[in-house]
Design a protein around this motif. Structure first.
Motif, PDB file in Angstrom:
ATOM      1  N   ILE A 171      40.472  59.459  45.357  1.00 15.12           N
ATOM      2  CA  ILE A 171      41.870  59.267  44.674  1.00 15.12           C
ATOM      3  C   ILE A 171      41.656  58.023  43.880  1.00 15.12           C
ATOM      4  O   ILE A 171      41.361  57.118  44.139  1.00 15.12           O
ATOM      5  N   VAL A 172      42.381  58.194  42.729  1.00 17.08           N
ATOM      6  CA  VAL A 172      42.558  57.106  41.537  1.00 17.08           C
ATOM      7  C   VAL A 172      44.155  57.164  41.429  1.00 17.08           C
ATOM      8  O   VAL A 172      44.645  58.048  40.997  1.00 17.08           O
ATOM      9  N   ILE A 173      44.673  55.768  41.672  1.00 18.38           N
ATOM     10  CA  ILE A 173      46.034  55.359  41.519  1.00 18.38           C
ATOM     11  C   ILE A 173      46.495  54.447  40.590  1.00 18.38           C
ATOM     12  O   ILE A 173      45.668  53.250  40.503  1.00 18.38           O
ATOM     13  N   VAL A 174      47.336  54.720  39.845  1.00 18.49           N
ATOM     14  CA  VAL A 174      47.847  53.636  38.824  1.00 18.49           C
ATOM     15  C   VAL A 174      49.060  53.134  39.670  1.00 18.49           C
ATOM     16  O   VAL A 174      49.876  53.769  39.951  1.00 18.49           O
ATOM     17  N   THR A 175      48.932  51.713  39.455  1.00 23.06           N
ATOM     18  CA  THR A 175      50.229  51.046  40.263  1.00 23.06           C
ATOM     19  C   THR A 175      50.487  49.655  39.847  1.00 23.06           C
ATOM     20  O   THR A 175      49.425  48.915  39.287  1.00 23.06           O
ATOM     21  N   HIS A 176      51.836  49.349  39.701  1.00 24.91           N
ATOM     22  CA  HIS A 176      52.172  48.206  39.188  1.00 24.91           C
ATOM     23  C   HIS A 176      52.570  47.188  40.402  1.00 24.91           C
ATOM     24  O   HIS A 176      52.914  46.082  40.356  1.00 24.91           O
ATOM     25  N   ASN A 177      52.562  47.937  41.738  1.00 25.40           N
ATOM     26  CA  ASN A 177      52.749  47.148  42.994  1.00 25.40           C
ATOM     27  C   ASN A 177      51.647  46.476  43.497  1.00 25.40           C
ATOM     28  O   ASN A 177      50.632  47.435  44.067  1.00 25.40           O
ATOM     29  N   MET A 178      51.606  45.271  43.595  1.00 29.35           N
ATOM     30  CA  MET A 178      50.244  44.520  43.797  1.00 29.35           C
ATOM     31  C   MET A 178      49.935  44.714  45.466  1.00 29.35           C
ATOM     32  O   MET A 178      48.894  44.842  45.980  1.00 29.35           O
ATOM     33  N   GLN A 179      51.427  44.675  46.213  1.00 30.29           N
ATOM     34  CA  GLN A 179      51.076  44.965  47.627  1.00 30.29           C
ATOM     35  C   GLN A 179      50.566  46.419  48.077  1.00 30.29           C
ATOM     36  O   GLN A 179      49.938  46.601  48.992  1.00 30.29           O
ATOM     37  N   GLN A 180      51.013  47.217  47.130  1.00 26.36           N
ATOM     38  CA  GLN A 180      50.675  48.649  47.302  1.00 26.36           C
ATOM     39  C   GLN A 180      49.007  48.765  46.988  1.00 26.36           C
ATOM     40  O   GLN A 180      48.155  49.333  47.830  1.00 26.36           O
ATOM     41  N   ALA A 181      48.442  48.232  46.049  1.00 25.79           N
ATOM     42  CA  ALA A 181      47.099  48.307  45.886  1.00 25.79           C
ATOM     43  C   ALA A 181      46.517  47.644  46.901  1.00 25.79           C
ATOM     44  O   ALA A 181      45.310  48.177  47.181  1.00 25.79           O
ATOM     45  N   LYS A 182      46.709  46.507  47.692  1.00 22.79           N
ATOM     46  CA  LYS A 182      46.331  45.931  48.580  1.00 22.79           C
ATOM     47  C   LYS A 182      46.169  46.545  49.755  1.00 22.79           C
ATOM     48  O   LYS A 182      45.246  46.802  50.590  1.00 22.79           O
ATOM     49  N   ARG A 183      47.502  47.141  50.313  1.00 27.43           N
ATOM     50  CA  ARG A 183      47.390  48.008  51.144  1.00 27.43           C
ATOM     51  C   ARG A 183      46.721  49.296  51.274  1.00 27.43           C
ATOM     52  O   ARG A 183      46.328  49.731  52.249  1.00 27.43           O
ATOM     53  N   ALA A 184      46.603  50.028  50.068  1.00 26.15           N
ATOM     54  CA  ALA A 184      46.102  51.427  50.097  1.00 26.15           C
ATOM     55  C   ALA A 184      44.820  51.659  49.365  1.00 26.15           C
ATOM     56  O   ALA A 184      44.332  52.731  49.845  1.00 26.15           O
ATOM     57  N   SER A 185      44.429  50.620  48.740  1.00 27.66           N
ATOM     58  CA  SER A 185      43.338  50.938  47.944  1.00 27.66           C
ATOM     59  C   SER A 185      41.879  50.319  48.633  1.00 27.66           C
ATOM     60  O   SER A 185      42.142  49.160  49.094  1.00 27.66           O
ATOM     61  N   ASP A 186      40.772  50.742  48.250  1.00 26.98           N
ATOM     62  CA  ASP A 186      39.412  50.356  48.686  1.00 26.98           C
ATOM     63  C   ASP A 186      39.045  49.605  47.669  1.00 26.98           C
ATOM     64  O   ASP A 186      38.002  48.587  47.831  1.00 26.98           O
TER      65      ASP A 186
END
Length: 313
Positions: A250-265
């Motif tokens: 999965i590759v995700i573009v996000t502006h949500n820093m908290q989402q990036a920290k929670r969901a990405s490796d």
């Protein structure tokens, strides 16, 4: 270089044509989805299976993208690990969505777009002459920023892609399986023939994910999939991503820093190139690419630190 096949796709090339490295065939694949043997920025892990595929699913080498005369991305080098979630972060206009669209050649649909460099999928250059963009998009699916269900029933939304690709199995079973994987089945099982447009925003986005899963891609690209959703719906999408990464990259573009920290490796921070900015041009470059934990706790590039701490952006 390992040749590609679409052994899990039912369609076949037209008579007299020469199959490309990404081409269709008539049977379904039964190969298991591999796990990650190694991870960029981390210690190598032993892998008893010497025939295991590369731990890198997607890679770019010297990738640059122009829209007409405007240079949108400059000299991008990335390696996207298999069965991991990779987040693309950075300020608006730095080319995150442009980079995402490169991975399944959606930029081909934009007038005056031009790509240089290599985009590799399992070692094969996606911009090769014999590569079929439609076949790429079957293996590399995409979920867009705004939920875009078809004006059809929930059932038809999920079955549509498989049907047009010649799926010969039981469509009902496929629809149920895809909706279960998208964590939506229990909410819609009694109204499968209602319009997908009647669902809430979060449900519509999960319906679009189910539609993507139904054609059995290997990679799922997500372009800010939660930007229009409330916190509860956002949590459901993030939980779904974490469940799906065992089967998909999965590759995700996000502006949500908290989402990036929670969901990405893994996280790649894109920034605007300073030299180009001095000439009045917004051109994205990779400032840093590392494991998410390391990038957010100990960034190596000051631009990354300034962005994730809110000093710029």
């Amino acid at each position: 270089m390992r040749a590609m096949s679409l052994s899990d796709r039912p369609a076949t090339p037209s008579a007299g044509s020469t199959p490309s490295p990404i081409a269709d065939s008539s049977s379904h694949s039964t190969r298991p989805r591999p796990g990650l043997a190694d991870e960029p920025g981390a210690d190598s892990k032993a892998d008893a299976n010497t025939n295991a595929p590369s731990p890198i699913t997607l890679a770019t080498k010297g990738l640059s993208v122009w829209y007409g005369r405007a240079l949108a991305l400059k000299d991008i080098h990335l390696e996207i690990p298999r069965n991991r979630i990779t987040a693309l972060i950075g300020p608006s206009g730095c080319g995150k969505s442009t980079l995402l669209r490169c991975f399944n050649r959606m930029n081909d649909l934009i007038p005056n777009a031009r790509v240089e460099g290599e985009i590799l999928f399992d070692g094969v250059d996606l911009n090769g002459r014999d590569i079929d963009p439609v076949a790429i998009r079957r293996r590399i699916g995409m979920v867009f920023q705004k939920p875009n269900p078809f004006p059809k029933s929930i059932y038809q939304n999920v079955a549509w892609g498989a049907r047009i690709n010649g799926y010969r199995g039981n469509l009902g079973d496929l629809v149920e399986h895809s909706l279960r994987r998208a964590a939506l089945w229990d909410e819609v099982k009694d109204k499968l023939h209602s319009s997908g447009l009647d669902l809430s925003g979060g449900q519509q986005q999960r319906l679009c994910i189910a539609r993507t899963l139904a054609v059995e891609p290997e990679v799922i690209l997500m372009d800010e999939p939660c930007s229009a959703l409330d916190p509860i719906a956002t949590t459901r999408i993030e939980e779904l991503m974490l469940d799906l990464k065992s089967e998909f990259t999965i590759v995700i573009v996000t502006h949500n820093m908290q989402q990036a920290k929670r969901a990405s490796d893994m996280t790649s921070c894109l920034m605007l190139d300073e030299a180009c900015a001095e000439q009045g041009q917004r051109t994205g470059v990779v400032a840093e690419f590392n494991t998410t934990e390391r990038l957010f706790t100990n960034p190596r590039d000051k631009r990354t630190e300034d962005y994730i701490t809110g000093r710029i952006g």
